[in-house]
Scaffold this motif. Sequence first.
Motif, short mmCIF file in Angstrom:
data_model
loop_
_atom_site.label_atom_id
_atom_site.label_comp_id
_atom_site.label_asym_id
_atom_site.label_seq_id
_atom_site.Cartn_x
_atom_site.Cartn_y
_atom_site.Cartn_z
N PRO A 1 0.81 -1.23 0.00
CA PRO A 1 0.00 0.00 0.00
C PRO A 1 0.84 1.28 0.00
N ASP A 2 2.06 1.21 0.57
CA ASP A 2 2.93 2.40 0.59
C ASP A 2 3.72 2.56 -0.71
N GLY A 3 3.49 1.67 -1.70
CA GLY A 3 4.16 1.76 -2.99
C GLY A 3 5.46 0.99 -3.08
N LYS A 4 5.92 0.42 -1.97
CA LYS A 4 7.16 -0.35 -2.00
C LYS A 4 6.92 -1.73 -2.58
N LEU A 5 7.96 -2.31 -3.15
CA LEU A 5 7.88 -3.60 -3.81
C LEU A 5 7.60 -4.72 -2.82
N ALA A 6 6.63 -5.56 -3.14
CA ALA A 6 6.31 -6.74 -2.34
C ALA A 6 6.79 -8.01 -3.04
N GLY A 7 6.78 -8.01 -4.38
CA GLY A 7 7.20 -9.18 -5.14
C GLY A 7 7.15 -8.90 -6.62
N TYR A 8 7.58 -9.88 -7.40
CA TYR A 8 7.58 -9.75 -8.85
C TYR A 8 7.58 -11.13 -9.47
N ALA A 9 7.24 -11.19 -10.76
CA ALA A 9 7.21 -12.46 -11.47
C ALA A 9 7.30 -12.21 -12.96
N GLY A 10 7.80 -13.21 -13.69
CA GLY A 10 7.93 -13.08 -15.13
C GLY A 10 7.76 -14.40 -15.85
N LEU A 11 7.24 -14.29 -17.07
CA LEU A 11 6.95 -15.44 -17.92
C LEU A 11 7.45 -15.15 -19.33
N ALA A 12 8.01 -16.18 -19.97
CA ALA A 12 8.39 -16.10 -21.39
C ALA A 12 7.56 -17.11 -22.15
N ALA A 13 7.02 -16.70 -23.29
CA ALA A 13 6.19 -17.58 -24.11
C ALA A 13 6.83 -17.75 -25.48
N ALA A 14 6.74 -18.97 -26.00
CA ALA A 14 7.24 -19.26 -27.35
C ALA A 14 6.41 -20.40 -27.92
N GLY A 15 5.73 -20.12 -29.01
CA GLY A 15 4.88 -21.16 -29.59
C GLY A 15 3.78 -21.56 -28.62
N GLN A 16 3.66 -22.84 -28.39
CA GLN A 16 2.60 -23.33 -27.51
C GLN A 16 3.07 -23.64 -26.11
N SER A 17 4.28 -23.18 -25.77
CA SER A 17 4.76 -23.39 -24.41
C SER A 17 5.22 -22.07 -23.81
N ALA A 18 5.27 -22.06 -22.49
CA ALA A 18 5.73 -20.90 -21.75
C ALA A 18 6.62 -21.37 -20.61
N ASP A 19 7.46 -20.46 -20.14
CA ASP A 19 8.37 -20.77 -19.04
C ASP A 19 8.25 -19.69 -17.97
N PRO B 1 -6.01 -22.74 -7.28
CA PRO B 1 -6.85 -22.37 -6.14
C PRO B 1 -6.58 -20.94 -5.69
N ALA B 2 -7.60 -20.32 -5.18
CA ALA B 2 -7.44 -18.99 -4.60
C ALA B 2 -6.63 -19.12 -3.33
N PRO B 3 -5.82 -18.13 -3.00
CA PRO B 3 -5.03 -18.22 -1.78
C PRO B 3 -5.93 -18.28 -0.55
N ALA B 4 -5.53 -19.13 0.37
CA ALA B 4 -6.28 -19.24 1.62
C ALA B 4 -5.77 -18.22 2.63
N GLY B 5 -6.63 -17.82 3.51
CA GLY B 5 -6.19 -16.97 4.62
C GLY B 5 -6.07 -15.52 4.26
N HIS B 6 -4.91 -14.96 4.56
CA HIS B 6 -4.68 -13.53 4.44
C HIS B 6 -4.65 -13.04 3.02
N ARG B 7 -5.04 -11.81 2.85
CA ARG B 7 -4.98 -11.17 1.54
C ARG B 7 -3.68 -10.40 1.45
N PRO B 8 -2.83 -10.74 0.45
CA PRO B 8 -1.55 -10.05 0.32
C PRO B 8 -1.72 -8.65 -0.22
N PRO B 9 -0.65 -7.85 -0.13
CA PRO B 9 -0.73 -6.50 -0.67
C PRO B 9 -0.96 -6.53 -2.17
N ALA B 10 -1.61 -5.53 -2.68
CA ALA B 10 -1.89 -5.47 -4.13
C ALA B 10 -0.82 -4.70 -4.84
#
Length: 162
Positions: free
Chosen positions: A49-67, A153-162
Amino acid sequence: MRWWHIDPVLSLEERLFPEDAWSAGMFWSELAHARGSARTRHYVVALRPDGKLAGYAGLAAAGQSADVQTIAAAPELHGTGLGTRLLRELLDAATAFGSQEVFLEVRTDNEPAQRLYRRHGFEPLGVRKNYYQAAGMDALVMRRDNTRQPPGPAPAGHRPPA
């Protein structure tokens, strides 16, 4: 993820993966493939909520597969469902790219991450010896059939920062 996120992403990257951290150049290269009509990458950040980084993720796609290229959550947010939200974002992107299967590598000693991936339909394929060379660690290669499974599945329990 945008260029202005690279410095905070690098800081978290070095904190989480000190022996195998990506360089700024690697992130710049990935972001270059995440724009335009020939887009083959999808990178996201999660901010507190304060704008600081909580996490990140990345995906690469090629043809019919992704990594799944990377996924990380700040250690103090482990167990909050943030990893699940980041992974679901990548799986949604893989579907949008038309990927029928999604692959990833995970350290063989990272049981929490392996549990997360299994919950989302990833199955072990094999081991890549010394994949994480600087750490001298093996990688478990995992695959998800993206044609037969919902994002997960949806995460159980706490709602993480957006």
